[in-house]
Scaffold this motif. Structure first.
Motif, mmCIF file in Angstrom:
data_model
loop_
_atom_site.group_PDB
_atom_site.id
_atom_site.type_symbol
_atom_site.label_atom_id
_atom_site.label_comp_id
_atom_site.label_asym_id
_atom_site.label_seq_id
_atom_site.Cartn_x
_atom_site.Cartn_y
_atom_site.Cartn_z
ATOM 1 N N HIS A 12 35.242 44.244 51.266
ATOM 2 C CA HIS A 12 35.967 43.090 51.172
ATOM 3 C C HIS A 12 37.620 43.514 50.623
ATOM 4 C CE1 HIS A 12 36.333 38.278 50.163
ATOM 5 N NE2 HIS A 12 36.675 38.823 49.412
ATOM 6 N N ILE A 27 44.885 39.704 46.063
ATOM 7 C CA ILE A 27 44.322 39.298 45.882
ATOM 8 C C ILE A 27 44.402 39.333 44.047
ATOM 9 C CG2 ILE A 27 42.308 40.933 45.910
ATOM 10 C CD1 ILE A 27 40.721 38.378 47.132
ATOM 11 N N THR A 30 39.976 36.595 39.576
ATOM 12 C CA THR A 30 39.497 35.785 39.546
ATOM 13 C C THR A 30 38.610 35.080 40.590
ATOM 14 O OG1 THR A 30 40.844 34.529 37.523
ATOM 15 C CG2 THR A 30 39.128 32.435 39.172
ATOM 16 N N LYS A 31 40.010 35.297 41.897
ATOM 17 C CA LYS A 31 39.164 35.164 43.617
ATOM 18 C C LYS A 31 38.191 35.996 44.057
ATOM 19 C CE LYS A 31 41.272 33.588 47.733
ATOM 20 N NZ LYS A 31 42.299 33.127 48.781
ATOM 21 N N LEU A 32 38.285 37.410 43.774
ATOM 22 C CA LEU A 32 38.186 38.190 43.931
ATOM 23 C C LEU A 32 36.061 37.978 43.557
ATOM 24 C CD1 LEU A 32 37.594 40.782 45.491
ATOM 25 C CD2 LEU A 32 38.514 41.937 43.778
ATOM 26 N N LYS A 34 34.760 34.961 42.574
ATOM 27 C CA LYS A 34 34.237 34.071 42.791
ATOM 28 C C LYS A 34 33.942 33.906 44.343
ATOM 29 C CE LYS A 34 36.311 30.499 40.235
ATOM 30 N NZ LYS A 34 36.676 29.186 40.926
ATOM 31 N N SER A 35 34.510 34.781 45.192
ATOM 32 C CA SER A 35 34.446 35.233 46.951
ATOM 33 C C SER A 35 33.483 35.980 46.855
ATOM 34 C CB SER A 35 35.344 36.028 47.323
ATOM 35 O OG SER A 35 36.012 36.954 47.085
ATOM 36 N N GLN A 40 33.803 38.368 35.897
ATOM 37 C CA GLN A 40 35.053 38.837 36.222
ATOM 38 C C GLN A 40 34.823 40.316 35.550
ATOM 39 O OE1 GLN A 40 38.456 36.552 34.736
ATOM 40 N NE2 GLN A 40 38.820 35.565 36.282
ATOM 41 N N GLY A 69 48.480 38.552 41.673
ATOM 42 C CA GLY A 69 47.388 38.738 42.047
ATOM 43 C C GLY A 69 47.741 40.412 41.761
#
Length: 130
Positions: A12, A27, A30-32, A34-35, A40, A69
């Motif tokens: 990713h 990044i 949290t976003k990493l 979720k994706s 976490q 991020g």
């Protein structure tokens, strides 16, 4: 040799950086998480693991603004095939080795009307329409 979680995170981050012809990406955890559908905590542990293996490097942290991020430098191992294209400015891991030359099968010939369907499938379709 990476576990599935490390592969997913490395891939990713690789796509976010080298996919845009850069060697860094920004990044948040949290976003990493979720994706990639991970917790976490698992993402944090796996990032530490990838840093210890010298595959990624945390360069900076951006705490405010629209681009919050961590800034990660994604290091490309030198096990890339000799003729492969790597983004300019990419950093290679110091302990990596190049892959040996691969051999490819000779040119294959196919029958003129070859297909990967078995005849039974067409007969079933015909019978079901009658």
């Amino acid at each position: 040799t990476l576990d599935p979680f490390a592969k997913a995170i490395y891939y990713h981050l690789f796509l976010l950086s080298h996919g845009f012809k850069r060697d860094t990406c920004i990044i948040g955890l949290t976003k990493l998480a979720k994706s990639l559908l991970m917790s976490q905590r698992k993402v944090q542990d796996t990032i530490l693991y990838l840093e210890k293996r010298h595959l990624i490097k945390r360069v900076a942290s951006i705490l405010g603004g629209p681009l919050k991020g961590n800034v990660y430098q994604v290091i490309v191992p030198a096990t890339v095939a000799p003729s492969a294209t790597v983004a300019s400015g990419a950093t290679l891991a110091g302990h990596s080795t190049t892959a040996p030359a691969a051999s490819v099968a000779r040119q294959a010939t196919l029958a003129a009307a070859a297909t990967n369907k078995s005849g039974g499938d067409d007969e079933i379709k015909i019978q079901s329409t009658l």
